[in-house]
Design an enzyme around this catalytic site. Sequence first.
Site, mmCIF file in Angstrom:
data_model
loop_
_atom_site.group_PDB
_atom_site.id
_atom_site.type_symbol
_atom_site.label_atom_id
_atom_site.label_comp_id
_atom_site.label_asym_id
_atom_site.label_seq_id
_atom_site.Cartn_x
_atom_site.Cartn_y
_atom_site.Cartn_z
ATOM 1 N N ASP A 136 20.309 39.766 11.632
ATOM 2 C CA ASP A 136 20.774 40.669 12.687
ATOM 3 C C ASP A 136 19.573 41.273 13.421
ATOM 4 O OD1 ASP A 136 23.559 40.454 11.719
ATOM 5 O OD2 ASP A 136 22.741 41.492 9.984
ATOM 6 N N HIS B 15 26.175 44.606 7.078
ATOM 7 C CA HIS B 15 26.068 43.302 7.754
ATOM 8 C C HIS B 15 27.482 42.851 8.090
ATOM 9 C CE1 HIS B 15 25.250 39.220 8.832
ATOM 10 N NE2 HIS B 15 26.077 38.808 7.912
HETATM 11 P P1 NAX Z 1 28.331 26.868 2.458
HETATM 12 O O1 NAX Z 1 29.797 26.932 2.226
HETATM 13 O O2 NAX Z 1 27.749 25.748 3.244
HETATM 14 O O3 NAX Z 1 27.585 26.868 1.043
HETATM 15 C C1 NAX Z 1 27.881 27.749 0.018
HETATM 16 C C2 NAX Z 1 27.542 27.059 -1.265
HETATM 17 O O4 NAX Z 1 27.688 28.002 -2.313
HETATM 18 C C3 NAX Z 1 28.458 25.879 -1.594
HETATM 19 O O5 NAX Z 1 27.671 24.732 -1.875
HETATM 20 C C4 NAX Z 1 29.228 26.352 -2.823
HETATM 21 O O6 NAX Z 1 29.523 25.288 -3.718
HETATM 22 C C5 NAX Z 1 28.245 27.340 -3.425
HETATM 23 N N1 NAX Z 1 28.839 28.337 -4.314
HETATM 24 C C6 NAX Z 1 30.040 28.942 -4.229
HETATM 25 N N2 NAX Z 1 30.237 29.755 -5.278
HETATM 26 C C7 NAX Z 1 29.128 29.683 -6.016
HETATM 27 C C8 NAX Z 1 28.759 30.277 -7.246
HETATM 28 N N3 NAX Z 1 29.566 31.107 -7.886
HETATM 29 N N4 NAX Z 1 27.541 29.983 -7.755
HETATM 30 C C9 NAX Z 1 26.727 29.125 -7.122
HETATM 31 N N5 NAX Z 1 27.038 28.506 -5.964
HETATM 32 C C10 NAX Z 1 28.231 28.786 -5.433
HETATM 33 O O7 NAX Z 1 27.923 28.282 3.073
HETATM 34 P P2 NAX Z 1 26.593 28.679 3.850
HETATM 35 O O8 NAX Z 1 26.771 28.412 5.294
HETATM 36 O O9 NAX Z 1 25.414 28.118 3.152
HETATM 37 O O10 NAX Z 1 26.637 30.281 3.708
HETATM 38 C C11 NAX Z 1 26.478 30.928 2.465
HETATM 39 C C12 NAX Z 1 26.815 32.399 2.565
HETATM 40 O O11 NAX Z 1 25.952 33.069 3.481
HETATM 41 C C13 NAX Z 1 28.225 32.687 3.060
HETATM 42 O O12 NAX Z 1 28.796 33.712 2.261
HETATM 43 C C14 NAX Z 1 28.006 33.225 4.463
HETATM 44 O O13 NAX Z 1 29.048 34.073 4.883
HETATM 45 C C15 NAX Z 1 26.705 33.948 4.270
HETATM 46 N N6 NAX Z 1 25.940 34.286 5.481
HETATM 47 C C16 NAX Z 1 25.269 35.459 5.500
HETATM 48 C C17 NAX Z 1 24.465 35.854 6.555
HETATM 49 C C18 NAX Z 1 23.721 37.140 6.531
HETATM 50 O O14 NAX Z 1 23.096 37.451 7.540
HETATM 51 N N7 NAX Z 1 23.741 37.961 5.462
HETATM 52 C C19 NAX Z 1 24.358 34.992 7.758
HETATM 53 C C20 NAX Z 1 24.707 33.565 7.512
HETATM 54 C C21 NAX Z 1 25.877 33.341 6.590
HETATM 55 O O15 NAX Z 1 27.060 33.485 7.335
#
Ligand code: NAX
Length: 325
Positions: free
Chosen positions: A157, A185
């Site tokens: 952000d 956030h």
């Molecule tokens: P993806 O869905 O591409 O990848 C997430 C991965 O996490 C998957 O491979 C899944 O199998 C794995 N996963 C789920 N539960 C798990 C667990 N208990 N232990 C280990 N791995 C696990 O998502 P992606 O685009 O990589 O985003 C990841 C996270 O970042 C999401 O929650 C998203 O909302 C968040 N974000 C946060 C941002 C921020 O500024 N704080 C910005 C970007 C993003 O939106």
Amino acid sequence: MTVNVTVTGAAGQIGYALLFRIASGQLLGPDTPVRLRLLEIPQGVKAAEGTAMELDDCAFPLLEGIDIFDDATQAFAGANVALLVGARPRSKGMERGDLLEANGGIFGPQGEAINAGAADDVRVLVVGNPANTNALIAQRHAPDVPADRFTAMTRLDHNRALSQLAKKTGTSVSEITNLTIWGNHSATQYPDVFHATVAGKPAADLVETSWLEDEFIPTVAKRGAAIIEARGASSAASAANAAIDHVRDWVAGTAADSWTSAAIVSDGSYGVPEGLISSFPVRSAGGAWEIVQGLEIDEFSRGKIDASVSELVEEREAVQKLGLI
Ligand code: NAX
């Protein structure tokens, strides 16, 4: 000495953008060897193995090894840096309480695993949403780890705000100092330019209040949705970049003449209730974040900060009610 970096959600899209940069030395500098410890759910392990093959194929001189786990206790054992990226996304029809509960089921046990086996100097950055409250849940499950080692990411952000302000003023982001993201956030976050300078001039003198209210604040706050709309997928490389910026500054320190933004445990500064993980103007010195003190907050900013902080209070109450903290 080799630094153990644990990354959760390693097979996801942020993981894919993040791991190569960590392994190439962009997280901890060109003199620090790293060992990657990747955590995935069982269904994600195979894809993580594929990414590990590609990491091998880069022959990064600083990468000492990669281990892949589907068990949090093993993944966090010895972790010096923990990047908690994997989270449960909101699916159709899911209420906020359901989302918080599903994530509590992830971040509570991960906090426990960090408490049980991470290195004494562990630093945790939560990226997975809802990041601030997920970080709070993990922190509350790690009573032996100093609370200030748990942080959540608002650096994306912050970087988005820098870029929007640079575009508007026709300057480069390197000429902007002292911008702040306050609060959660989420769409309630408050990007604050009232202490910022652009090429040495107060930013507030260069832009109209109407631009701040009608364009800048909503554009920064809703940028994630705009990226999804345009790209057909959520921000990944920019999120990974922000995670690198956050940890690098935390470890190496920030420049003395500016500050950045990070969600850290509140000590009550600026009226933010103690214990909440909220975004503040921060500097890092000696390997620890500190909140920049003494800023004057006008009525406009006060209202915006309070609105976002109220949302954090509500999230904390919700996870308390669910017995997650
Ligand atoms: P993806 O869905 O591409 O990848 C997430 C991965 O996490 C998957 O491979 C899944 O199998 C794995 N996963 C789920 N539960 C798990 C667990 N208990 N232990 C280990 N791995 C696990 O998502 P992606 O685009 O990589 O985003 C990841 C996270 O970042 C999401 O929650 C998203 O909302 C968040 N974000 C946060 C941002 C921020 O500024 N704080 C910005 C970007 C993003 O939106």
